[in-house]
Design a protein around this motif. Structure first.
Motif, PDB file in Angstrom:
ATOM      1  N   SER A  70       0.833  -1.200   0.000  1.00 25.88           N
ATOM      2  CA  SER A  70       0.000   0.000   0.000  1.00 25.88           C
ATOM      3  C   SER A  70       0.873   1.258   0.000  1.00 25.88           C
ATOM      4  O   SER A  70       0.625   2.204  -0.749  1.00 25.88           O
ATOM      5  CB  SER A  70      -0.916  -0.008   1.223  1.00 25.88           C
ATOM      6  OG  SER A  70      -1.679   1.173   1.279  1.00 25.88           O
ATOM      7  N   GLU A  71       1.892   1.255   0.833  1.00 23.75           N
ATOM      8  CA  GLU A  71       2.816   2.396   0.899  1.00 23.75           C
ATOM      9  C   GLU A  71       3.470   2.641  -0.459  1.00 23.75           C
ATOM     10  O   GLU A  71       3.538   3.773  -0.928  1.00 23.75           O
ATOM     11  CB  GLU A  71       3.886   2.115   1.953  1.00 23.75           C
ATOM     12  CG  GLU A  71       4.976   3.156   2.034  1.00 23.75           C
ATOM     13  CD  GLU A  71       6.112   2.733   2.954  1.00 23.75           C
ATOM     14  OE1 GLU A  71       7.264   3.049   2.630  1.00 23.75           O
ATOM     15  OE2 GLU A  71       5.853   2.084   3.995  1.00 23.75           O
ATOM     16  N   HIS A  74       1.120   4.106  -3.047  1.00 23.85           N
ATOM     17  CA  HIS A  74       0.749   5.496  -2.820  1.00 23.85           C
ATOM     18  C   HIS A  74       1.906   6.476  -2.970  1.00 23.85           C
ATOM     19  O   HIS A  74       1.689   7.684  -2.898  1.00 23.85           O
ATOM     20  CB  HIS A  74       0.126   5.653  -1.426  1.00 23.85           C
ATOM     21  CG  HIS A  74      -1.263   5.129  -1.357  1.00 23.85           C
ATOM     22  ND1 HIS A  74      -1.537   3.799  -1.101  1.00 23.85           N
ATOM     23  CD2 HIS A  74      -2.451   5.731  -1.541  1.00 23.85           C
ATOM     24  CE1 HIS A  74      -2.844   3.632  -1.115  1.00 23.85           C
ATOM     25  NE2 HIS A  74      -3.416   4.780  -1.384  1.00 23.85           N
ATOM     26  N   TRP A  81       5.525   0.851  -8.210  1.00 24.94           N
ATOM     27  CA  TRP A  81       4.079   0.707  -8.027  1.00 24.94           C
ATOM     28  C   TRP A  81       3.507  -0.369  -8.933  1.00 24.94           C
ATOM     29  O   TRP A  81       2.523  -1.017  -8.592  1.00 24.94           O
ATOM     30  CB  TRP A  81       3.317   2.022  -8.075  1.00 24.94           C
ATOM     31  CG  TRP A  81       3.287   2.876  -9.301  1.00 24.94           C
ATOM     32  CD1 TRP A  81       3.856   4.106  -9.440  1.00 24.94           C
ATOM     33  CD2 TRP A  81       2.585   2.634 -10.537  1.00 24.94           C
ATOM     34  NE1 TRP A  81       3.580   4.618 -10.687  1.00 24.94           N
ATOM     35  CE2 TRP A  81       2.798   3.738 -11.376  1.00 24.94           C
ATOM     36  CE3 TRP A  81       1.810   1.574 -11.018  1.00 24.94           C
ATOM     37  CZ2 TRP A  81       2.262   3.831 -12.669  1.00 24.94           C
ATOM     38  CZ3 TRP A  81       1.278   1.663 -12.301  1.00 24.94           C
ATOM     39  CH2 TRP A  81       1.510   2.775 -13.112  1.00 24.94           C
ATOM     40  N   SER A 102      -8.326   2.355  -2.523  1.00 23.24           N
ATOM     41  CA  SER A 102      -7.894   3.570  -1.827  1.00 23.24           C
ATOM     42  C   SER A 102      -6.849   4.345  -2.635  1.00 23.24           C
ATOM     43  O   SER A 102      -6.654   5.537  -2.418  1.00 23.24           O
ATOM     44  CB  SER A 102      -7.338   3.243  -0.447  1.00 23.24           C
ATOM     45  OG  SER A 102      -6.053   2.674  -0.530  1.00 23.24           O
ATOM     46  N   ALA A 103      -6.199   3.682  -3.573  1.00 22.03           N
ATOM     47  CA  ALA A 103      -5.156   4.335  -4.372  1.00 22.03           C
ATOM     48  C   ALA A 103      -5.726   5.194  -5.496  1.00 22.03           C
ATOM     49  O   ALA A 103      -4.978   5.933  -6.139  1.00 22.03           O
ATOM     50  CB  ALA A 103      -4.213   3.282  -4.954  1.00 22.03           C
ATOM     51  N   ARG A 106      -4.624   8.807  -5.518  1.00 24.77           N
ATOM     52  CA  ARG A 106      -3.196   9.168  -5.487  1.00 24.77           C
ATOM     53  C   ARG A 106      -2.938  10.332  -6.450  1.00 24.77           C
ATOM     54  O   ARG A 106      -3.294  10.262  -7.621  1.00 24.77           O
ATOM     55  CB  ARG A 106      -2.345   7.973  -5.904  1.00 24.77           C
ATOM     56  CG  ARG A 106      -0.873   8.367  -5.938  1.00 24.77           C
ATOM     57  CD  ARG A 106       0.041   7.285  -6.381  1.00 24.77           C
ATOM     58  NE  ARG A 106       1.381   7.864  -6.537  1.00 24.77           N
ATOM     59  CZ  ARG A 106       2.434   7.176  -6.877  1.00 24.77           C
ATOM     60  NH1 ARG A 106       2.355   5.885  -7.086  1.00 24.77           N
ATOM     61  NH2 ARG A 106       3.598   7.775  -7.004  1.00 24.77           N
TER      62      ARG A 106
END
Length: 136
Positions: A70-71, A74, A81, A102-103, A106
């Motif tokens: 996830s880190e 983002h 990525w 959730s990305a 970004r």
């Protein structure tokens, strides 16, 4: 030898061009290497080596890697990525789907980078949704 030093030695093998050997050595390294691997990732300047570290992290198939993916998703460069997306698709869990969704927000400085990311992200979300439906 400490885990950090072992990982550094494996990275040097990768830098020297023996990518396959480095990859398999890293994913087969015993113990909880994730914290040391993440630290190496954060300290590394080469985008190619950073992507290699992300791939090795998720190829160990340990769910503890999901927050790291996830880190990366983002905030890292494209090579990394892309590997994070591959890892999240490989896990195909509700948690990986949540991370992918959730990305969507970004931010990118360049519109072309944003378009590439969104295309890859949409494909990854579709793949995870398909896998989750297939598991029911």
């Amino acid at each position: 030898m400490s885990l950090a030093r072992a990982i550094d030695a494996i990275v040097e093998t990768f830098r020297a061009g023996d990518e396959e050997s480095a990859f398999f050595t890293l994913i087969e390294l015993p113990g909880d290497i994730l914290p040391a691997l993440i630290e190496t990732f954060r300290d590394e300047q080469s985008s190619g080596i950073r992507a290699f570290l992300v791939k090795a992290a998720w190829e160990r198939h340990e769910e503890a890697v999901l927050p790291f993916l996830s880190e990366v998703l983002h905030g890292a460069e494209e090579e990394s990525w892309q590997q994070a997306l591959d890892g999240l698709v490989a896990f195909a869990t509700p948690q990986s789907l949540e991370i992918l969704q959730s990305a969507r927000s970004r931010p990118f400085a360049e519109e072309s980078a944003n378009r590439r990311f969104q295309l890859w992200l949409d494909e990854a979300i579709g793949q995870v949704m398909y896998e989750l439906r297939a598991k029911k």
